[in-house]
Design an enzyme around this catalytic site. Sequence first.
Site, PDB file in Angstrom:
ATOM      1  N   TYR A 156     -16.114   3.883  -5.805  1.00  0.00           N
ATOM      2  CA  TYR A 156     -15.634   3.645  -4.442  1.00  0.00           C
ATOM      3  C   TYR A 156     -15.140   4.961  -3.859  1.00  0.00           C
ATOM      4  O   TYR A 156     -14.284   5.621  -4.439  1.00  0.00           O
ATOM      5  CB  TYR A 156     -14.515   2.605  -4.493  1.00  0.00           C
ATOM      6  CG  TYR A 156     -13.970   2.138  -3.168  1.00  0.00           C
ATOM      7  CD1 TYR A 156     -14.695   2.237  -1.988  1.00  0.00           C
ATOM      8  CD2 TYR A 156     -12.711   1.568  -3.104  1.00  0.00           C
ATOM      9  CE1 TYR A 156     -14.180   1.782  -0.784  1.00  0.00           C
ATOM     10  CE2 TYR A 156     -12.183   1.104  -1.912  1.00  0.00           C
ATOM     11  CZ  TYR A 156     -12.929   1.215  -0.760  1.00  0.00           C
ATOM     12  OH  TYR A 156     -12.412   0.764   0.430  1.00  0.00           O
TER      13      TYR A 156
ATOM     14  N   TYR B 209      -3.233   8.947   7.278  1.00  0.00           N
ATOM     15  CA  TYR B 209      -4.198   8.136   6.542  1.00  0.00           C
ATOM     16  C   TYR B 209      -4.701   8.902   5.314  1.00  0.00           C
ATOM     17  O   TYR B 209      -4.751   8.358   4.212  1.00  0.00           O
ATOM     18  CB  TYR B 209      -5.369   7.747   7.455  1.00  0.00           C
ATOM     19  CG  TYR B 209      -6.367   6.860   6.776  1.00  0.00           C
ATOM     20  CD1 TYR B 209      -6.166   5.488   6.688  1.00  0.00           C
ATOM     21  CD2 TYR B 209      -7.508   7.391   6.185  1.00  0.00           C
ATOM     22  CE1 TYR B 209      -7.071   4.664   6.041  1.00  0.00           C
ATOM     23  CE2 TYR B 209      -8.424   6.581   5.540  1.00  0.00           C
ATOM     24  CZ  TYR B 209      -8.200   5.221   5.472  1.00  0.00           C
ATOM     25  OH  TYR B 209      -9.104   4.415   4.825  1.00  0.00           O
TER      26      TYR B 209
ATOM     27  N   TRP C 162      -1.287  -3.722   0.560  1.00  0.00           N
ATOM     28  CA  TRP C 162      -2.004  -2.500   0.959  1.00  0.00           C
ATOM     29  C   TRP C 162      -2.674  -2.691   2.332  1.00  0.00           C
ATOM     30  O   TRP C 162      -2.558  -1.830   3.204  1.00  0.00           O
ATOM     31  CB  TRP C 162      -3.041  -2.130  -0.101  1.00  0.00           C
ATOM     32  CG  TRP C 162      -3.791  -0.877   0.229  1.00  0.00           C
ATOM     33  CD1 TRP C 162      -5.022  -0.783   0.806  1.00  0.00           C
ATOM     34  CD2 TRP C 162      -3.348   0.474   0.030  1.00  0.00           C
ATOM     35  NE1 TRP C 162      -5.378   0.528   0.970  1.00  0.00           N
ATOM     36  CE2 TRP C 162      -4.363   1.323   0.494  1.00  0.00           C
ATOM     37  CE3 TRP C 162      -2.187   1.031  -0.504  1.00  0.00           C
ATOM     38  CZ2 TRP C 162      -4.256   2.711   0.450  1.00  0.00           C
ATOM     39  CZ3 TRP C 162      -2.093   2.409  -0.555  1.00  0.00           C
ATOM     40  CH2 TRP C 162      -3.107   3.237  -0.077  1.00  0.00           C
TER      41      TRP C 162
ATOM     42  N   HIS D 256      -4.059   8.126   1.212  1.00  0.00           N
ATOM     43  CA  HIS D 256      -5.164   7.943   0.265  1.00  0.00           C
ATOM     44  C   HIS D 256      -5.196   9.010  -0.825  1.00  0.00           C
ATOM     45  O   HIS D 256      -5.946   8.874  -1.786  1.00  0.00           O
ATOM     46  CB  HIS D 256      -6.493   7.832   1.017  1.00  0.00           C
ATOM     47  CG  HIS D 256      -6.674   6.469   1.582  1.00  0.00           C
ATOM     48  ND1 HIS D 256      -6.075   6.073   2.758  1.00  0.00           N
ATOM     49  CD2 HIS D 256      -7.325   5.388   1.098  1.00  0.00           C
ATOM     50  CE1 HIS D 256      -6.372   4.803   2.981  1.00  0.00           C
ATOM     51  NE2 HIS D 256      -7.132   4.360   1.989  1.00  0.00           N
TER      52      HIS D 256
END
Length: 108
Positions: free
Chosen positions: A40, A17, A75, A21
Amino acid sequence: MRYCFNLQVRPERMAEYVERHQAVWPEMQDALRATGWRNYSLFLRSDGLLVGYVETDDLAAAQAAIARTEVNARWQAEMAEFFTGIDGRPPDESFVLLTEVFHLSEEK
């Protein structure tokens, strides 16, 4: 406005993960910006607790706008396998909003 949310990443998938990212698709980043997502950030705790922070004028509108993009559909489909407790829903429709209880303003 500021929003904070959480999700739970599967502990056995955390490394991947994080890797994913570190290389978020440029077209996904562009779509987020175009649909009103600002500042964000995602933060990941060692047990898989994911905390997100985003600023946007209207979260519901920003979520609806990003949901209409093809890149977001791709995504979210790829990211869904990383989370627990989302019950077959896309991750971006599954996060739990947290209530802001304090904010230190720049002003006195």
